[in-house]
Design an enzyme around this catalytic site. Structure first.
Site, short mmCIF file in Angstrom:
data_model
loop_
_atom_site.label_atom_id
_atom_site.label_comp_id
_atom_site.label_asym_id
_atom_site.label_seq_id
_atom_site.Cartn_x
_atom_site.Cartn_y
_atom_site.Cartn_z
CG ASP A 74 -0.29 -0.37 2.51
OD1 ASP A 74 0.95 -0.29 2.59
OD2 ASP A 74 -0.99 -0.74 3.46
CD GLU A 150 -8.46 1.18 7.85
OE1 GLU A 150 -8.31 0.25 8.66
OE2 GLU A 150 -7.89 2.28 7.97
#
Ligand code: PGA
Length: 253
Positions: A74, A150
């Site tokens: 990421d 998330e």
């Protein structure tokens, strides 16, 4: 101590240093077995000790990265790659500049692209084209995120733009001058991208991770705990220190 739970391998080491060494051994073995291994790499504070062990092994002449390829999980979005909070910068400073990996063989999702969708698809296609990375390194957020996936109503599939949660923004603010400077978005490999890895290793240290580690390994498979998807992976190894394993071991013992 080594445990097996429903096909998952779990190493519990005395402390952060021992955990870092054990995890480094798995990464080094992968590269020694396959000189052109494709590694999936992670940022965050947890893997720093492991990367330091890897650099030491390289300096001792025990491993060669000249044919290794890497894909990182990421990157913040948007962010300039020379910003010292970017994950491009972190990887260069923590690992890449200390070993003989070729810069052109390292890949980190772009924080600079104007077309996130296109670059994300290209990123996934490159990984899928390889049949998945050989070994994916993961940390875990206090909320169960892997990469920047998330907790959400459904598991994210491929790489793409994600909104960071308040809990992640607050956890990561320790690296920034103020919380307002923490980017609110990131580009992350999706859960499906991560699951294509041939082997996965997840590292966790400290008591703040104890509850989420237990939920990840023992709990329901749910996008509320994104890391719980790893229960469905065929080859996953956890490297934990005793504090991170404390709640898990109440059940496993
Ligand atoms: P940390 O972050 O290693 O800094 O705890 C882990 C993560 O958010 O994945």
């Amino acid at each position: 101590m080594k445990y097996n739970y429903r096909g998952m391998t779990i190493y519990v080491e005395k402390d952060y240093e021992a955990m870092s060494k054990a995890a480094a051994e798995m990464l080094l073995s992968q590269v020694r077995e396959k000189h052109d291994a494709v590694l999936g790499l992670a940022t965050g504070s947890t893997p720093i000790g492991m990367y330091q062990e890897v650099v030491k092994a390289y300096e001792r002449g025990e491993v060669d990265f000249s044919k290794v390829v890497s894909y990182n999980l990421d990157e913040y979005y948007p962010i300039q790659h020379d910003n010292d909070q970017s994950y491009h910068y972190f990887m260069k400073e923590t690992l890449f500049k200390h070993i003989n990996i070729k810069p052109e063989n390292t890949h980190v999702p772009s924080g600079e692209t104007k077309d996130v969708e296109k670059t994300s698809q290209e990123y996934d296609n490159a990984i899928y084209g390889l049949g998945g990375v050989d070994l994916q390194v993961l940390g875990i957020g206090n909320n169960g995120h892997i990469g920047f996936n998330e907790p959400a109503p459904v598991f994210a599939k491929g790489t793409g733009l994600v909104d960071l949660t308040e809990s992640t923004i607050s956890a990561n603010s320790r690296f920034f001058a103020s919380i307002d400077e923490v980017p609110k978005k990131a580009v992350s490999m999706g859960i499906a991208t991560i699951m294509t890895a041939k082997k996965v290793m997840l590292m966790a240290s400290g008591k703040a991770k104890a509850e989420i580690i237990a939920a990840t390994i023992l709990g329901e498979i749910t996008p509320d705990v994104p890391a719980s998807a790893l229960q469905l992976h065929r080859n996953v190894t956890f490297f934990l220190d005793e504090e991170a394993a404390a709640v898990l071991l109440e059940t496993l013992k």
